[in-house]
Design an enzyme around this catalytic site. Structure first.
Site, PDB file in Angstrom:
ATOM      1  N   LYS B  63     -10.277  12.157   1.722  1.00  0.00           N
ATOM      2  CA  LYS B  63      -9.931  10.788   1.341  1.00  0.00           C
ATOM      3  C   LYS B  63      -8.967  10.209   2.376  1.00  0.00           C
ATOM      4  CE  LYS B  63      -8.353   8.200  -2.764  1.00  0.00           C
ATOM      5  NZ  LYS B  63      -7.889   8.324  -4.162  1.00  0.00           N
ATOM      6  N   SER B 138     -10.509   5.605  -7.430  1.00  0.00           N
ATOM      7  CA  SER B 138     -10.457   5.163  -6.059  1.00  0.00           C
ATOM      8  C   SER B 138     -11.058   6.145  -5.045  1.00  0.00           C
ATOM      9  CB  SER B 138      -9.005   4.892  -5.656  1.00  0.00           C
ATOM     10  OG  SER B 138      -8.249   6.085  -5.677  1.00  0.00           O
ATOM     11  N   SER B 162      -8.586   8.658 -10.565  1.00  0.00           N
ATOM     12  CA  SER B 162      -9.255   8.388  -9.282  1.00  0.00           C
ATOM     13  C   SER B 162     -10.090   9.536  -8.711  1.00  0.00           C
ATOM     14  CB  SER B 162      -8.235   7.954  -8.237  1.00  0.00           C
ATOM     15  OG  SER B 162      -7.897   6.609  -8.432  1.00  0.00           O
TER      16      SER B 162
END
Lengths: 94, 474
Positions: B63, B138, B162
């Site tokens: 990420k 996310s 997330s």
């Protein structure tokens, strides 16, 4: 209720310059979100201790020992402007 | 054999038997990315380097909010464009030492603020199961990359769901570990008392293997906890006979898609048949979770994001004409240009909650309700080994559907935020598909530092259900 004046004040605290159309939209958004958040007011929290974080930690100390750290240039190299080992910023007072 | 379609444990087995070379895995995954990432858009940027493969040469997507030496990290934001950290996050350091191949930065909502990955400065990621759908967020890029075989493993971060919500939307396994289980050093902070890094994987075994690598105490993160790290794969062998699992009734109320409800109920039946005992329980403060979360998370964010001021790193924008002073105008302008609408909204909300006159009514009140939410869990975990429910009330929604209605976006985290507020570990494992062939996720929650319980239950379920074998058609 949150007004456009409140939003402008909060934006200045948060150091964000908002354009006029953003102020109107944010006022509406925040009003709706705050209205939802007000459901917490139906709860009685008298006598309840706040939870800042979940671990039973107080102060965490480490040995006061010299350790390697990042070189000055390593830290400065990501800045837009630097001079003589300092971060350089626009004039503070005109 | 399509190597990119295999799991990490299968690939490691093939390497051990000397049937394949590590280089072949990396090539297969990179080729897969070349072929399909133009449709999925899981990655913001790729890492072209070819490190020497170590003992665990598994290609992994990271990420875009973990610091990596010499590789740009932007948190999905314009304000950090061009930023290269001078140090590795502890998780990155551990992965590099394991020999894992860091193949690129996966897309995310800007500063991890969002539930759809539409808030990325670099454009939206699409769900591999339906390209008109969001992958969740996310960590949407990480979940989509794993689902589309563009990575074998991925790392995500979870502040209010997330990791778990995108894992649910993309039909993969995602774990938010206990707060303090994985070091946050080098994770770009969103809400420090809630953030936790965790694994996203194709199956439960891979998820356990990846947690083995990244978990552990770190003296660079004073909130990481100095407890031994077990071999999590050992938990996979145990059955679920006699386990006592609670089903929170508040997770089955209005707003829950009936297809999700049916899939979760069917999963409960599978585990029941394997000898787990279920009981309906109550988490009475569930309905206050979102409101509490959005006060606390935004308050912490408004403070954490104060560092983006155009001075030390990231972009700088100067004002056209002087309003306050050249320096103050530079701050104001940089943050106006650098942050997207959702980030600004949250900084504003957080600043408001913390501001003079409102602190008691919002921030302090939020912290007190957080105590009530945590107490609900503490009470149940005295009697129950785990809790089970849906990860998200719906399957993946359409791109664009919720982006103009922040509150409806926030409500998609209704079942996930409580685990962050309470610090407990929670895992999402695939538990079926909707009529539209969109994945559904089952959420399992356990007491702090009992990730083994999550793996044990999820593995037992997965072995019966076999949903993880299905692949999106791309």
């Amino acid at each position: 209720m949150i007004s456009e004046k409140d939003v402008k004040h909060v934006a200045s605290l948060a150091r964000i310059h908002l354009k006029d159309q953003e102020i109107g939209r944010l006022t509406k958004d925040l009003e709706k979100i705050l209205d939802y958040i007000h459901k917490l007011n139906t709860l009685d929290v008298s006598g309840v201790q706040p939870t800042g974080h979940v671990l039973p930690l107080k102060n965490v100390y480490r040995k006061d020992a010299v350790r390697p750290s990042l070189a000055q240039q390593e830290v400065l190299k990501m800045s837009v402007e630097q001079q003589d080992g300092f971060f350089k910023v626009p004039k503070v007072i005109e | 054999m399509e190597l990119h379609a295999l799991t990490a444990h299968e690939l490691l087995g093939l390497i051990q038997e000397k049937k394949i070379a590590p280089k072949e895995i990396l090539d297969a995954v990179r080729e897969r990315i070349q072929t399909i990432d133009k449709d999925v858009k899981a990655y913001i940027r790729l890492n072209e380097s070819r490190p020497d493969p170590g003992p665990c040469p598994i290609p992994i997507g990271i990420k875009d909010n973990m610091c990596m030496v010499d590789q740009e990290t932007t948190c999905g934001s314009h304000i950090l464009e061009g930023f290269k950290a001078p140090y590795d996050a502890t998780v990155i350091d551990k992965l590099k030492r394991s020999g894992a191949m860091l193949i690129g930065n996966t897309n995310m909502d800007e500063f991890a603020m969002g539930s759809s990955t539409e808030n990325s400065f670099f454009g939206a990621t699409r769900n591999p199961w339906g390209l008109d759908r969001v992958p969740g967020g996310s960590s949407g890029g990480s979940a989509a990359a794993v689902a589309a075989d563009e990575a074998i493993w991925a790392i995500g971060s979870d502040t209010g769901g997330s990791i778990r919500q995108p894992a649910s939307f993309c039909g993969v396994v995602g774990l938010k570990p206990t707060y303090g289980r994985v070091s946050r050093y080098g994770l770009i902070a969103f809400a420090s008392s809630l953030d936790q890094i965790g694994p996203i994987a194709k199956d439960v075994t891979d998820c356990a293997l990846l947690l083995n690598i990244i978990a552990g105490y770190d003296n660079l993160d004073s909130t990481s906890v100095d407890l031994p790290v077990p071999d999590y794969t050992k938990a996979l062998k145990k059955d679920v006979k006699g386990l006592k699992i609670g089903i929170p009734k508040e997770y089955f109320v209005e707003g829950l898609d009936p297809q999700v409800k049916d899939a979760v109920r069917a999963a409960v039946k599978v585990l029941e048949d394997k000898g787990a005992r279920f009981e309906d329980v109550s988490l009475p403060h569930t309905e206050y979770g979102i409101a509490t979360y959005y006060i606390i998370a935004t308050s912490e964010a408004s403070s954490n994001l104060a560092r983006y001021d155009g001075v030390q790193y990231g972009i700088r924008e100067l004002a056209q004409k002087v309003r306050k002073s050249p320096l103050l105008d530079m701050y104001d302008e940089t943050r106006d240009i650098g942050f997207g609408p959702e980030v600004k909204r949250r900084i504003m909300l957080g600043t408001y909650s913390l501001s003079s006159g409102y602190y008691d009514a919002y921030y302090l009140k939020g912290l007190k309700v957080r105590t009530l939410i945590k107490n609900d869990f503490d009470k149940l975990f005295k009697d129950f080994d785990a809790l089970i429910g849906p990860t998200s009330p719906t399957t993946a929604f359409k791109i664009g559907d919720r982006v103009n209605d922040p509150l409806s976006m926030y409500l998609s985290d209704i079942y996930t935020v409580s685990a962050n507020l309470s610090g407990i570990p929670a895992l999402s494992v695939p538990c079926g598909f909707s009529k539209e062939k969109l994945p559904i996720g089952l959420q399992i929650m356990a007491k702090p530092f009992d990730e083994e319980m999550l793996f044990r239950i999820a593995y037992a379920y997965e072995q019966s259900a076999q949903w993880h074998k299905q692949k999106p058609k791309l």
